[in-house]
Design a protein around this motif. Structure first.
Motif, PDB file in Angstrom:
ATOM      1  N   ARG B  61       0.822  -1.225   0.000  1.00  0.00           N
ATOM      2  CA  ARG B  61       0.000   0.000   0.000  1.00  0.00           C
ATOM      3  C   ARG B  61       0.850   1.266   0.000  1.00  0.00           C
ATOM      4  N   LEU B  62       2.167   1.139  -0.034  1.00  0.00           N
ATOM      5  CA  LEU B  62       3.074   2.282   0.033  1.00  0.00           C
ATOM      6  C   LEU B  62       3.698   2.577  -1.316  1.00  0.00           C
ATOM      7  N   LYS B  63       3.793   3.881  -1.603  1.00  0.00           N
ATOM      8  CA  LYS B  63       4.481   4.318  -2.815  1.00  0.00           C
ATOM      9  C   LYS B  63       5.291   5.548  -2.471  1.00  0.00           C
ATOM     10  N   ALA B  64       6.584   5.502  -2.783  1.00  0.00           N
ATOM     11  CA  ALA B  64       7.476   6.614  -2.511  1.00  0.00           C
ATOM     12  C   ALA B  64       7.853   7.297  -3.816  1.00  0.00           C
ATOM     13  N   THR B  65       7.837   8.629  -3.784  1.00  0.00           N
ATOM     14  CA  THR B  65       8.215   9.420  -4.949  1.00  0.00           C
ATOM     15  C   THR B  65       9.269  10.437  -4.546  1.00  0.00           C
ATOM     16  N   LEU B  66      10.011  10.929  -5.531  1.00  0.00           N
ATOM     17  CA  LEU B  66      11.114  11.840  -5.244  1.00  0.00           C
ATOM     18  C   LEU B  66      11.151  12.981  -6.253  1.00  0.00           C
ATOM     19  N   THR B  67      11.303  14.217  -5.716  1.00  0.00           N
ATOM     20  CA  THR B  67      11.597  15.373  -6.551  1.00  0.00           C
ATOM     21  C   THR B  67      12.946  15.926  -6.108  1.00  0.00           C
ATOM     22  N   LYS B  68      13.343  17.055  -6.665  1.00  0.00           N
ATOM     23  CA  LYS B  68      14.652  17.611  -6.316  1.00  0.00           C
ATOM     24  C   LYS B  68      14.682  18.212  -4.906  1.00  0.00           C
ATOM     25  N   LYS B  69      13.501  18.428  -4.324  1.00  0.00           N
ATOM     26  CA  LYS B  69      13.480  19.065  -3.008  1.00  0.00           C
ATOM     27  C   LYS B  69      12.757  18.254  -1.948  1.00  0.00           C
ATOM     28  N   GLU B  70      11.966  17.270  -2.366  1.00  0.00           N
ATOM     29  CA  GLU B  70      11.182  16.529  -1.381  1.00  0.00           C
ATOM     30  C   GLU B  70      10.817  15.139  -1.874  1.00  0.00           C
ATOM     31  N   SER B  71      10.381  14.360  -0.918  1.00  0.00           N
ATOM     32  CA  SER B  71       9.886  13.021  -1.221  1.00  0.00           C
ATOM     33  C   SER B  71       8.545  12.855  -0.522  1.00  0.00           C
ATOM     34  N   PHE B  72       7.685  12.065  -1.165  1.00  0.00           N
ATOM     35  CA  PHE B  72       6.402  11.764  -0.570  1.00  0.00           C
ATOM     36  C   PHE B  72       6.274  10.256  -0.385  1.00  0.00           C
ATOM     37  N   LEU B  73       5.660   9.896   0.725  1.00  0.00           N
ATOM     38  CA  LEU B  73       5.302   8.503   0.943  1.00  0.00           C
ATOM     39  C   LEU B  73       3.771   8.448   0.936  1.00  0.00           C
ATOM     40  N   HIS B  74       3.241   7.901  -0.146  1.00  0.00           N
ATOM     41  CA  HIS B  74       1.792   7.821  -0.304  1.00  0.00           C
ATOM     42  C   HIS B  74       1.303   6.507   0.280  1.00  0.00           C
ATOM     43  N   ILE B  75       0.268   6.592   1.091  1.00  0.00           N
ATOM     44  CA  ILE B  75      -0.320   5.388   1.689  1.00  0.00           C
ATOM     45  C   ILE B  75      -1.740   5.260   1.160  1.00  0.00           C
ATOM     46  N   THR B  76      -1.964   4.204   0.421  1.00  0.00           N
ATOM     47  CA  THR B  76      -3.265   3.992  -0.213  1.00  0.00           C
ATOM     48  C   THR B  76      -4.087   2.990   0.601  1.00  0.00           C
ATOM     49  N   ALA B  77      -5.322   3.394   0.931  1.00  0.00           N
ATOM     50  CA  ALA B  77      -6.237   2.535   1.693  1.00  0.00           C
ATOM     51  C   ALA B  77      -5.534   1.891   2.876  1.00  0.00           C
ATOM     52  N   PRO B  78      -5.018   2.692   3.799  1.00  0.00           N
ATOM     53  CA  PRO B  78      -4.237   2.129   4.920  1.00  0.00           C
ATOM     54  C   PRO B  78      -5.067   1.228   5.821  1.00  0.00           C
ATOM     55  N   LYS B  79      -4.352   0.317   6.478  1.00  0.00           N
ATOM     56  CA  LYS B  79      -4.950  -0.588   7.448  1.00  0.00           C
ATOM     57  C   LYS B  79      -4.328  -0.299   8.816  1.00  0.00           C
ATOM     58  N   PRO B  80      -4.978  -0.724   9.891  1.00  0.00           N
ATOM     59  CA  PRO B  80      -4.408  -0.471  11.229  1.00  0.00           C
ATOM     60  C   PRO B  80      -2.972  -0.959  11.385  1.00  0.00           C
ATOM     61  N   GLU B  81      -2.611  -2.034  10.698  1.00  0.00           N
ATOM     62  CA  GLU B  81      -1.238  -2.547  10.809  1.00  0.00           C
ATOM     63  C   GLU B  81      -0.202  -1.641  10.142  1.00  0.00           C
ATOM     64  N   ASP B  82      -0.649  -0.624   9.437  1.00  0.00           N
ATOM     65  CA  ASP B  82       0.273   0.358   8.868  1.00  0.00           C
ATOM     66  C   ASP B  82       0.667   1.413   9.904  1.00  0.00           C
ATOM     67  N   SER B  83       0.052   1.375  11.070  1.00  0.00           N
ATOM     68  CA  SER B  83       0.381   2.321  12.128  1.00  0.00           C
ATOM     69  C   SER B  83       1.833   2.125  12.563  1.00  0.00           C
ATOM     70  N   ALA B  84       2.602   3.198  12.532  1.00  0.00           N
ATOM     71  CA  ALA B  84       4.029   3.155  12.853  1.00  0.00           C
ATOM     72  C   ALA B  84       4.573   4.568  12.697  1.00  0.00           C
ATOM     73  N   THR B  85       5.844   4.742  13.026  1.00  0.00           N
ATOM     74  CA  THR B  85       6.538   5.991  12.704  1.00  0.00           C
ATOM     75  C   THR B  85       7.325   5.765  11.426  1.00  0.00           C
ATOM     76  N   TYR B  86       7.186   6.694  10.495  1.00  0.00           N
ATOM     77  CA  TYR B  86       7.879   6.597   9.212  1.00  0.00           C
ATOM     78  C   TYR B  86       9.004   7.622   9.186  1.00  0.00           C
ATOM     79  N   LEU B  87      10.215   7.120   8.980  1.00  0.00           N
ATOM     80  CA  LEU B  87      11.410   7.951   8.985  1.00  0.00           C
ATOM     81  C   LEU B  87      11.950   8.129   7.578  1.00  0.00           C
TER      82      LEU B  87
END
Lengths: 110, 111
Positions: B61-87
């Motif tokens: 359910r995770l997709k990471a993207t990158l630009t020259k200044k930032e990155s995004f971590l997209h979470i699609t239709a998350p489930k409770p087990e996706d609960s965590a700290t993302y570094l």
């Protein structure tokens, strides 16, 4: 391959004591890095060893030291423990650019 | 000096509610950008490495993207087990291989 292992997993020490933590990297990885993680400061880099040599060092006092053995296993030592040393100590091994972390050692200083 | 800023600090979602986590970085030259997931009391678990702007990587359910200044971590239709700290961490070109970490985003997904 087996992951990074760290021992012990939990430790309770008192101020003034010293402690040694151990890390076994993933087989074939020659670089081992140590980090301190606290709620207030996040992940802070301690030092990195590569082929038994300290390659990089973070901004920690000399009470924090480490070493790496010929089989790439690493130890870190903290002497004269202070209350502020209570933290999760993480070891990470790497072969190239990506780092893989162990489960950590939770140290509590009383 | 390399800098990594993650936002938001905390995020609460309902199960199935998609969202994105942000990682803004300042580095002289980017060797790699890393995403990790960390569960309480455990070591960070490696998720992705991105090397150049425009690169994308997916895992479940995770997709990471990158630009020259930032990155995004997209979470699609998350489930409770996706609960965590993302570094997020960046590694600069030249010099050491030591990454600079952000403070993380704490994600809680409610059932």
């Amino acid at each position: 391959k087996a992951g990074v292992t760290q021992t012990p997993r939990y430790l309770i020490k008192t101020r003034g004591q010293q402690v040694t933590l151990s890390c076994s990297p993933i087989s074939g990885h020659r670089s081992v890095s140590w980090y301190q993680q606290t709620p207030g400061q996040g992940l802070q880099f301690l030092f990195e060893y590569f082929s038994e040599t300290q390659r990089n060092k973070g901004n920690f006092p000399g009470r924090f030291s480490g070493r790496q053995f010929s089989n790439s296993r690493s130890e870190m030592n903290v002497s004269t423990l202070e209350l502020g040393d209570s933290a999760l100590y993480l070891c990470a091994s790497s072969e190239s650019t990506s780092q893989y972390f162990g489960p950590g050692t939770r140290l509590l200083v009383l | 000096e390399d800098q990594v800023t993650q936002s938001p600090e905390a995020l609460r979602l309902q199960e199935g509610e998609s969202s994105s986590l942000n990682c803004s970085y300042t580095v002289s030259g980017l060797r790699g950008l890393f995403w990790y997931r960390q569960d309480p009391g455990k070591g960070p678990e490696f998720l992705f490495t991105l090397y150049s702007a425009g690169e994308e990587k997916e895992k479940e359910r995770l997709k990471a993207t990158l630009t020259k200044k930032e990155s995004f971590l997209h979470i699609t239709a998350p489930k409770p087990e996706d609960s965590a700290t993302y570094l997020c961490a960046v590694q600069a070109t030249g010099g050491s291989y030591i990454p600079t970490f952000g403070r993380g985003t704490s994600l809680i997904v409610h059932p």
